[in-house]
Design an enzyme around this catalytic site. Sequence first.
Site, PDB file in Angstrom:
ATOM      1  N   ARG A 136     -13.903  -5.121   3.061  1.00  0.00           N
ATOM      2  CA  ARG A 136     -12.787  -4.957   4.328  1.00  0.00           C
ATOM      3  C   ARG A 136     -13.309  -5.226   5.595  1.00  0.00           C
ATOM      4  NH1 ARG A 136      -8.114  -3.573   4.117  1.00  0.00           N
ATOM      5  NH2 ARG A 136      -8.027  -1.739   5.133  1.00  0.00           N
TER       6      ARG A 136
ATOM      7  N   GLU B 290      -4.575  -7.561   5.041  1.00  0.00           N
ATOM      8  CA  GLU B 290      -3.562  -6.150   5.377  1.00  0.00           C
ATOM      9  C   GLU B 290      -2.790  -6.664   6.560  1.00  0.00           C
ATOM     10  OE1 GLU B 290      -5.778  -2.571   6.546  1.00  0.00           O
ATOM     11  OE2 GLU B 290      -3.844  -1.569   6.363  1.00  0.00           O
TER      12      GLU B 290
ATOM     13  N   ASP C 217      -4.712   3.963  -0.443  1.00  0.00           N
ATOM     14  CA  ASP C 217      -6.171   4.324   0.611  1.00  0.00           C
ATOM     15  C   ASP C 217      -6.348   5.724   0.511  1.00  0.00           C
ATOM     16  OD1 ASP C 217      -7.966   4.272   2.516  1.00  0.00           O
ATOM     17  OD2 ASP C 217      -6.903   3.380   4.119  1.00  0.00           O
TER      18      ASP C 217
ATOM     19  N   ARG D 113       0.862  -1.070  -0.069  1.00  0.00           N
ATOM     20  CA  ARG D 113       0.199   0.020   0.099  1.00  0.00           C
ATOM     21  C   ARG D 113       0.864   1.178  -0.014  1.00  0.00           C
ATOM     22  NH1 ARG D 113      -3.963   2.645   4.716  1.00  0.00           N
ATOM     23  NH2 ARG D 113      -2.096   3.712   4.948  1.00  0.00           N
TER      24      ARG D 113
ATOM     25  N   TYR E 108      -2.822  11.732   5.317  1.00  0.00           N
ATOM     26  CA  TYR E 108      -3.293  10.489   5.939  1.00  0.00           C
ATOM     27  C   TYR E 108      -2.134   9.323   5.562  1.00  0.00           C
ATOM     28  CZ  TYR E 108      -4.871   5.750   6.291  1.00  0.00           C
ATOM     29  OH  TYR E 108      -4.644   4.681   6.812  1.00  0.00           O
TER      30      TYR E 108
ATOM     31  N   GLU F 247      -8.918   2.336  -2.204  1.00  0.00           N
ATOM     32  CA  GLU F 247      -9.637   1.879  -1.034  1.00  0.00           C
ATOM     33  C   GLU F 247     -10.230   3.126  -0.407  1.00  0.00           C
ATOM     34  OE1 GLU F 247      -7.226   0.576   2.329  1.00  0.00           O
ATOM     35  OE2 GLU F 247      -8.591   0.937   3.771  1.00  0.00           O
TER      36      GLU F 247
ATOM     37  N   TRP G  88     -11.739  12.701   7.986  1.00  0.00           N
ATOM     38  CA  TRP G  88     -10.305  12.281   8.105  1.00  0.00           C
ATOM     39  C   TRP G  88      -9.970  10.944   7.526  1.00  0.00           C
ATOM     40  CZ3 TRP G  88      -8.124   8.131  10.935  1.00  0.00           C
ATOM     41  CH2 TRP G  88      -6.644   7.987  10.864  1.00  0.00           C
TER      42      TRP G  88
HETATM   43  O1  KDG Z   1      -8.023   3.330  13.238  1.00  0.00           O
HETATM   44  C1  KDG Z   1      -7.911   3.708  12.125  1.00  0.00           C
HETATM   45  C2  KDG Z   1      -7.011   3.008  11.265  1.00  0.00           C
HETATM   46  O2  KDG Z   1      -7.308   1.715  11.349  1.00  0.00           O
HETATM   47  C3  KDG Z   1      -7.241   3.351   9.891  1.00  0.00           C
HETATM   48  O3  KDG Z   1      -6.778   4.483   9.830  1.00  0.00           O
HETATM   49  C4  KDG Z   1      -6.338   2.430   9.170  1.00  0.00           C
HETATM   50  O4  KDG Z   1      -7.311   3.101   7.032  1.00  0.00           O
HETATM   51  C5  KDG Z   1      -6.563   1.942   7.500  1.00  0.00           C
HETATM   52  C6  KDG Z   1      -6.111   1.289   6.898  1.00  0.00           C
HETATM   53  O5  KDG Z   1      -6.692   0.907   5.871  1.00  0.00           O
HETATM   54  O6  KDG Z   1      -5.093   0.218   7.396  1.00  0.00           O
HETATM   55 MG    MG Z   2      -8.253   2.090   5.240  1.00  0.00          MG
END
Ligand code: KDG
Ligand code: MG
Length: 402
Positions: free
Chosen positions: A283, A339, A210, A147, A159, A236, A402
Amino acid sequence: MKIIDAKVIVCSPGRNFVTLKIVTDEGVYGIGDATLNGREKSVVSYLRDYVVPALIGKDPHRIEDIWQFFYRGAYWRRGPVGMTALAAVDVALWDIKGKVAGLPLYQLLGGRSRDRIMTYTHANGQCMASTLEAVGQAVEAGYKAVRVQSGIPGMASTYGVAKDGHKYEPADADLPSESVWSTEKYLNFMPELFDAVRSKYGFDVHLLHDVHHRLTPIEAARLGKELEPFKLFWLEDCVPAENQESFRLIREHTTTPLAVGEVFNSVHDCRELIQNQYIDYIRSTIAHAGGITQVRRIADFAALFNVRTGFHGATDLSPVCMGAALHFDYWVPNFGIQEHMPHSKEMESVFTFDYTFDKGFFTPGEAPGHGVDIDEKLASKYPYKRAALPVNRLEDGTLWNW
Ligand code: KDG
Ligand code: MG
């Protein structure tokens, strides 16, 4: 056989985890993950105040009946808090059943459908160069799927990108920290990023990305279309999925495969997405979607529509969830990918586990149950510390996803 005790263990070996341990009159016990990142104590209360008292005296072998009791019996169905608590009960009961039968969990589900489980890990960097380097390290470590998240020119943070070279841990402050988001800067940079990754590493490695719920449907359609030449394994959470129907628009514009569902807790959250074939991967994971009992129903329903599983496996899901997920992945016919973000050494000393990693693939191990345990004495040395997930604002100050 009867349940005589159920303990809720809260610890923070580097990050917060909530673990449920169900004990029987025959000395056999099972454990389940009850961690809901940033809202941990609400699940602790749900379990201690409402679930545990009603569990005592029940026959642990009646997993389905106990699931229905706490689902229908709550009256207030669904929701992340209740469904995380229910998942912890469910996984602990499957663990007990496996231990009593002397069989690993995947055998109880129907036996294995594959030899090994493909997992993807995270590669991230503050800029294009460090992101490319991180992808190289993941490939070097043997991962077949990576990823990719990167810092974006003109944005202070984004992020999925760790601040200081550590593994990415989003719950980073006592109260939510705030970051600033620009859709325009992000959309302009992404094709350039994936072009660079493909130019450097070729097309043999699977690439995932993501979006973390930040686009509108038409923006997501544009991104999916522009990334088509780079052949992603999946894109994602490109938009928030409360409005499942909004995925129709995205689907009509792009062949980039779509993955959704880490925040879902019920089959009803993804029913339209699956039955209309708007997505390719679901997921929803065991710890947040009501345990094996419900995720099995989601996976079976998804199989009817050629949708495959791709369970959430960030570090806020404890090794208990990872262990249970790997047994599920070993069995589920419509498996896609799992994942995996490595847990820290502290976390791996508190939890012992039977699963193993080799060149991008996991196997769940042959210990009875899910094969994961917790060292309660060591866990007590790491007290809970409140840690909040961040919030996001647009450049003009508007609160965003977020
Ligand atoms: O607690 C939030 C996380 O689990 C998230 O931000 C992780 O989006 C995520 C991912 O795809 O692993
Ligand atoms: Mg995610």
